[in-house]
Scaffold this motif. Structure first.
Motif, short mmCIF file in Angstrom:
data_model
loop_
_atom_site.label_atom_id
_atom_site.label_comp_id
_atom_site.label_asym_id
_atom_site.label_seq_id
_atom_site.Cartn_x
_atom_site.Cartn_y
_atom_site.Cartn_z
N GLY A 21 0.85 -2.42 2.18
CA GLY A 21 1.21 -1.13 2.75
C GLY A 21 0.47 0.03 2.12
N VAL A 22 1.11 1.18 2.18
CA VAL A 22 0.53 2.44 1.71
C VAL A 22 1.31 2.90 0.48
CG1 VAL A 22 -0.03 4.82 2.34
CG2 VAL A 22 -0.11 3.02 4.07
N TYR A 23 0.59 3.44 -0.48
CA TYR A 23 1.18 3.86 -1.75
C TYR A 23 0.61 5.21 -2.16
CZ TYR A 23 -3.31 2.68 -3.76
OH TYR A 23 -4.66 2.64 -4.03
N ARG A 24 1.24 5.79 -3.16
CA ARG A 24 0.63 6.96 -3.79
C ARG A 24 0.89 6.94 -5.28
NH1 ARG A 24 3.65 12.73 -2.70
NH2 ARG A 24 5.74 12.07 -3.22
N LEU A 25 -0.04 7.53 -5.99
CA LEU A 25 0.14 7.82 -7.42
C LEU A 25 0.46 9.30 -7.45
CD1 LEU A 25 -3.02 6.04 -8.88
CD2 LEU A 25 -0.75 5.12 -8.53
N LYS A 32 0.23 16.59 -7.82
CA LYS A 32 -0.92 16.05 -7.10
C LYS A 32 -0.72 14.58 -6.79
CE LYS A 32 -4.66 19.09 -8.43
NZ LYS A 32 -6.07 19.10 -8.82
N SER A 33 -1.26 14.17 -5.63
CA SER A 33 -1.11 12.79 -5.18
C SER A 33 -2.45 12.13 -4.92
CB SER A 33 -0.32 12.74 -3.86
OG SER A 33 0.99 13.17 -4.04
N PHE A 34 -2.48 10.84 -5.17
CA PHE A 34 -3.58 9.98 -4.75
C PHE A 34 -2.98 8.95 -3.82
CE2 PHE A 34 -6.14 6.18 -5.00
CZ PHE A 34 -7.44 6.66 -4.88
N VAL A 35 -3.43 8.90 -2.56
CA VAL A 35 -2.88 8.01 -1.55
C VAL A 35 -3.86 6.89 -1.28
CG1 VAL A 35 -2.08 7.86 0.84
CG2 VAL A 35 -1.54 9.89 -0.52
N GLY A 36 -3.33 5.69 -1.12
CA GLY A 36 -4.18 4.54 -0.80
C GLY A 36 -3.37 3.48 -0.08
N SER A 37 -4.06 2.42 0.31
CA SER A 37 -3.40 1.30 0.95
C SER A 37 -3.94 0.02 0.35
CB SER A 37 -3.63 1.32 2.46
OG SER A 37 -5.01 1.23 2.76
N ALA A 38 -3.14 -1.05 0.43
CA ALA A 38 -3.56 -2.30 -0.18
C ALA A 38 -2.85 -3.49 0.45
CB ALA A 38 -3.26 -2.28 -1.68
N MET A 39 -3.52 -4.62 0.40
CA MET A 39 -2.95 -5.88 0.85
C MET A 39 -2.01 -6.46 -0.21
SD MET A 39 -4.03 -6.52 3.88
CE MET A 39 -3.67 -8.26 4.03
N ASN A 40 -2.11 -5.95 -1.43
CA ASN A 40 -1.25 -6.41 -2.52
C ASN A 40 -0.86 -5.17 -3.34
OD1 ASN A 40 -0.14 -7.37 -4.91
ND2 ASN A 40 -1.59 -9.05 -5.11
N GLU A 77 4.47 5.07 -6.15
CA GLU A 77 5.45 5.02 -5.07
C GLU A 77 4.89 4.25 -3.89
OE1 GLU A 77 7.43 9.44 -5.76
OE2 GLU A 77 5.99 9.16 -4.13
N VAL A 78 5.70 3.39 -3.32
CA VAL A 78 5.34 2.73 -2.07
C VAL A 78 5.83 3.63 -0.95
CG1 VAL A 78 5.69 0.71 -0.61
CG2 VAL A 78 5.45 0.43 -3.10
N LEU A 79 4.91 4.07 -0.11
CA LEU A 79 5.26 4.98 0.97
C LEU A 79 5.68 4.25 2.24
CD1 LEU A 79 2.32 7.52 0.50
CD2 LEU A 79 4.70 7.77 -0.26
N GLU A 80 5.00 3.13 2.52
CA GLU A 80 5.34 2.36 3.71
C GLU A 80 4.87 0.92 3.54
OE1 GLU A 80 4.86 2.59 8.58
OE2 GLU A 80 4.27 4.30 7.34
N LEU A 81 5.75 0.01 3.86
CA LEU A 81 5.44 -1.41 3.80
C LEU A 81 5.09 -1.94 5.18
CD1 LEU A 81 8.31 -2.79 1.53
CD2 LEU A 81 5.89 -2.64 0.94
N ILE A 82 4.19 -2.89 5.22
CA ILE A 82 3.93 -3.62 6.44
C ILE A 82 4.84 -4.84 6.40
CG2 ILE A 82 2.27 -4.99 7.74
CD1 ILE A 82 0.08 -3.25 6.55
N LYS A 83 5.70 -4.94 7.37
CA LYS A 83 6.63 -6.08 7.41
C LYS A 83 5.91 -7.26 8.05
CE LYS A 83 11.28 -7.38 8.54
NZ LYS A 83 11.35 -8.40 7.56
N ASP A 104 -4.96 2.82 9.60
CA ASP A 104 -4.19 3.76 10.42
C ASP A 104 -2.94 4.26 9.69
OD1 ASP A 104 -6.00 3.56 12.51
OD2 ASP A 104 -4.89 1.97 13.52
N LEU A 105 -2.28 3.36 8.98
CA LEU A 105 -1.10 3.77 8.21
C LEU A 105 -1.49 4.74 7.09
CD1 LEU A 105 1.05 0.54 7.77
CD2 LEU A 105 1.51 2.51 9.21
N GLU A 106 -2.59 4.42 6.42
CA GLU A 106 -3.05 5.30 5.35
C GLU A 106 -3.39 6.68 5.89
OE1 GLU A 106 -6.65 5.62 2.09
OE2 GLU A 106 -5.99 3.61 2.71
N GLU A 107 -4.07 6.73 7.02
CA GLU A 107 -4.44 8.01 7.63
C GLU A 107 -3.20 8.80 8.02
OE1 GLU A 107 -6.67 11.12 8.55
OE2 GLU A 107 -7.43 9.29 7.62
N LYS A 108 -2.18 8.12 8.52
CA LYS A 108 -0.92 8.79 8.86
C LYS A 108 -0.34 9.49 7.64
CE LYS A 108 3.23 6.78 9.03
NZ LYS A 108 4.31 5.88 9.41
#
Length: 125
Positions: A21-25, A32-40, A77-83, A104-108
């Motif tokens: 899913g999508v996360y942030r530091l 300030k935030s750093f947003v990213g996405s990952a398979m793990n 922080e996990v912002l959104e999980l892919i179920k 697409d989730l990260e861009e959102k």
């Protein structure tokens, strides 16, 4: 440990679902935030810690703040999980389906949080 038990544990690990899913530091001191996405998601957090602690993170502004404020100033922080559609990820083709959803989730979340300038560690494109 018995060889058969070790083999079973290894099989279960390889075929188990890892949180995607999508996360942030989040820098809790300056917001300030750093947003990213990952398979793990667990793995990517460990990767960030490792590279930041070594001083070689790809984002120099984040790296500077990590050095200035320390790890305790940041929250993961996990912002959104892919179920997943199934309990087990069976092969690479299954993973490819999920990989296509991440950008697409990260861009959102980039649009929602706008982590640029004073609010984040990203540069406007």
């Amino acid at each position: 440990m018995e060889k058969s038990r070790r083999k079973e544990l290894s099989y279960n690990y390889v075929h188990s679902h890892r949180e995607m899913g999508v996360y942030r530091l989040l820098n809790t001191l300056n917001g300030k935030s750093f947003v990213g996405s990952a398979m793990n998601l667990n793995g990517v957090w460990n990767k960030h810690i490792f590279t930041l602690d070594l001083g070689g993170h790809m984002n120099k502004e984040l790296q500077n703040d990590w050095k200035r404020y320390g790890k305790d100033a940041f929250r993961y922080e996990v912002l959104e999980l892919i179920k997943p559609q199934e309990d087990f990820v069976l092969d690479a083709s299954d993973l490819e389906k999920y990989k296509k959803v991440l950008p697409d989730l990260e861009e959102k979340w980039m649009e929602k949080l706008s982590p640029y300038g004073e609010q984040g560690y990203h540069k406007l494109r």
